[in-house]
Scaffold this active site. Structure first.
Site, PDB file in Angstrom:
ATOM      1  N   GLY A  40      49.376  27.782 -32.325  1.00  0.00           N
ATOM      2  CA  GLY A  40      49.206  26.757 -31.284  1.00  0.00           C
ATOM      3  C   GLY A  40      50.241  26.887 -30.185  1.00  0.00           C
ATOM      4  O   GLY A  40      50.736  25.892 -29.657  1.00  0.00           O
ATOM      5  N   SER A  41      50.563  28.133 -29.800  1.00  0.00           N
ATOM      6  CA  SER A  41      51.691  28.351 -28.888  1.00  0.00           C
ATOM      7  C   SER A  41      51.288  28.521 -27.431  1.00  0.00           C
ATOM      8  O   SER A  41      52.117  28.929 -26.613  1.00  0.00           O
ATOM      9  CB  SER A  41      52.480  29.582 -29.328  1.00  0.00           C
ATOM     10  N   SER A  42      50.041  28.241 -27.095  1.00  0.00           N
ATOM     11  CA  SER A  42      49.675  28.334 -25.680  1.00  0.00           C
ATOM     12  C   SER A  42      50.469  27.316 -24.872  1.00  0.00           C
ATOM     13  O   SER A  42      50.811  26.241 -25.367  1.00  0.00           O
ATOM     14  CB  SER A  42      48.169  28.091 -25.503  1.00  0.00           C
TER      15      SER A  42
ATOM     16  N   ASP B 253      43.527  30.643 -44.448  1.00  0.00           N
ATOM     17  CA  ASP B 253      43.987  29.293 -44.121  1.00  0.00           C
ATOM     18  C   ASP B 253      43.568  28.363 -45.252  1.00  0.00           C
ATOM     19  O   ASP B 253      42.493  27.774 -45.240  1.00  0.00           O
ATOM     20  CB  ASP B 253      43.371  28.855 -42.784  1.00  0.00           C
TER      21      ASP B 253
ATOM     22  N   HIS C   7      46.248  23.564 -32.106  1.00  0.00           N
ATOM     23  CA  HIS C   7      45.415  24.550 -31.412  1.00  0.00           C
ATOM     24  C   HIS C   7      44.655  23.898 -30.268  1.00  0.00           C
ATOM     25  O   HIS C   7      44.393  22.706 -30.293  1.00  0.00           O
ATOM     26  CB  HIS C   7      44.382  25.134 -32.389  1.00  0.00           C
ATOM     27  N   GLY C   8      44.269  24.715 -29.293  1.00  0.00           N
ATOM     28  CA  GLY C   8      43.287  24.268 -28.314  1.00  0.00           C
ATOM     29  C   GLY C   8      43.851  23.902 -26.955  1.00  0.00           C
ATOM     30  O   GLY C   8      45.036  24.093 -26.665  1.00  0.00           O
TER      31      GLY C   8
ATOM     32  N   ASP D 239      42.136  35.895 -37.861  1.00  0.00           N
ATOM     33  CA  ASP D 239      42.840  34.631 -37.629  1.00  0.00           C
ATOM     34  C   ASP D 239      42.114  33.524 -38.409  1.00  0.00           C
ATOM     35  O   ASP D 239      40.876  33.434 -38.375  1.00  0.00           O
ATOM     36  CB  ASP D 239      42.792  34.345 -36.110  1.00  0.00           C
ATOM     37  N   HIS D 240      42.874  32.713 -39.125  1.00  0.00           N
ATOM     38  CA  HIS D 240      42.322  31.546 -39.845  1.00  0.00           C
ATOM     39  C   HIS D 240      41.075  31.853 -40.673  1.00  0.00           C
ATOM     40  O   HIS D 240      40.032  31.203 -40.497  1.00  0.00           O
ATOM     41  CB  HIS D 240      42.001  30.401 -38.872  1.00  0.00           C
TER      42      HIS D 240
HETATM   43  P1  13P Z   1      46.437  28.090 -29.002  1.00  0.00           P
HETATM   44  O1  13P Z   1      45.250  27.240 -29.347  1.00  0.00           O
HETATM   45  O2  13P Z   1      47.620  27.285 -28.599  1.00  0.00           O
HETATM   46  O3  13P Z   1      46.103  29.124 -28.017  1.00  0.00           O
HETATM   47  O4  13P Z   1      46.880  28.830 -30.348  1.00  0.00           O
HETATM   48  C1  13P Z   1      46.049  29.801 -30.928  1.00  0.00           C
HETATM   49  C2  13P Z   1      46.343  29.975 -32.371  1.00  0.00           C
HETATM   50  O5  13P Z   1      47.299  29.478 -32.901  1.00  0.00           O
HETATM   51  C3  13P Z   1      45.379  30.794 -33.133  1.00  0.00           C
HETATM   52  O6  13P Z   1      45.675  30.849 -34.486  1.00  0.00           O
END
Ligand code: 13P
Length: 332
Positions: free
Chosen positions: A220-222, A105, A185-186, A83-84
């Site tokens: 960022g889908s949390s 990224d 994110h976050g 990831d990233h």
């Molecule tokens: P959250 O920070 O919303 O959980 O998203 C995680 C993410 O997009 C990791 O690449």
């Protein structure tokens, strides 16, 4: 079978009309929670791993432990995804360690400032060419997804520009494209439930038509569920009120063409909330096993619920065995 590439998983998702969750895991216990959820729901799964953030002694030690763990789930199609990836060298390390997918990224420079379009395109093309030679899939990023800072403020979001999508995909050959649509994110995202003025799902629709062979990714889908925040706060955390992406918006995004949904913070909230509660209600215990186990179970339940919402549940058995990328096979 176990390891598959991101390209294979998202091609399957397109045929089945669902999305696959990419769940951030920062140690083997969290990875076990996500894999158990996948086994329980008959789902494919993407294990999303950030470099340099594990509590294990080193990335490579953690990554090698992940391969052993994944080997215990022969019926679960697993994408092991970086990831990233911040630069080509980190992506190379992941490819060498048997990842089946890497994200580069290129939207940000090393110092965190936004990179220009040409710069992003060049670095993404470099990584894609190398990774594809090893049979590994690649995700790039268009626009800049925002990020929470530790003080609770949010880093700048630059929305994806649909006019750049075709050129980016043609110039890089990415398999998947993260599109910045207003999420961040976050644990600190929106000050109120987000609506169409914050989440630009229309961008997904436009970009999906422009690059139909590239799978779109929502970062960022949390959802930042309030009960999980409250559980953490009841046992010592100080998380401010914040709203994430509602489940209905994720379901809507899938209908518009999103095939990979990234969420990590919800897993961390579920895991840490259960750990805090266990420690807070069991003051004489010093053995990590009961509280770590409580964290794993809470995360497993949350991930299994999301797998059902994203539609990936029930689809693991659709997969045909496929030849693995060379590097991934070596590390099995
Ligand atoms: P959250 O920070 O919303 O959980 O998203 C995680 C993410 O997009 C990791 O690449």
């Amino acid at each position: 079978m176990a390891l598959v590439t991101l390209r294979q998983a998202l091609d399957e998702a397109r045929s089945g009309g669902y999305a696959v969750g990419a769940f951030n895991v920062s140690d083997v216990i969290q990875a076990e929670a996500a894999l158990d959820a996948a086994a329980e729901t008959d789902s494919p799964v993407i294990l999303a791993v950030l470099a340099g953030t594990t509590g294990h002694g080193s990335d490579e030690r953690y990554w090698s432990a992940l391969h052993h763990l994944i080997g215990d789930y022969p019926r679960v199609p697993v994408v092991l995804h970086l990831d990233h990836g911040p630069d080509p060298d980190t992506c190379r390390r992941a490819v060498a360690a048997g990842f089946t997918s890497v994200m580069i990224d290129g939207s940000l420079r090393g110092d965190g400032s936004p990179a220009g379009f040409a710069e992003n395109l060049a670095v993404t093309a470099e990584v894609a060419a190398e990774a594809h030679r090893a049979g590994v899939s690649v995700e790039g990023e268009l626009g800049t997804i925002g990020g929470s800072k530790t003080d609770g403020s949010r880093a700048e979001i630059v929305l994806a520009d649909p006019r750049q999508a075709s050129e980016f995909v043609a110039g890089t050959g990415v398999d998947a494209l993260a599109v910045a649509i207003g999420t961040s994110h976050g644990a600190y995202k929106f000050d109120a439930p987000p609506d169409g003025s914050v989440l630009h799902l229309d961008l997904i629709e436009q970009i999906a038509t422009l690059v139909p062979d590239t799978h779109l990714v929502m970062h960022g889908s949390s959802s930042l569920p309030a009960p999980l925040r409250e559980q953490n706060n009841r046992y010592g955390a100080e998380l401010p009120e914040s709203w994430g992406v509602p489940q209905e918006e994720k379901v809507r995004s899938i209908a518009m063409g999103v095939r990979k949904i990234n969420q990590g913070m919800d897993s961390h909230l579920a895991f840490t909330g259960a750990v805090r509660q266990r420690l807070g209600t069991d003051p004489r215990n010093v053995d990590p096993a009961p509280y770590v186990g409580a964290g794993r179970d809470a995360m497993r339940r949350m991930v299994a619920e999301r797998m059902r919402i994203f539609g990936q549940a029930g689809h693991a058995s659709d997969y045909q065995p496929i030849p693995l990328p060379d590097m991934a096979r070596r590390y099995r």
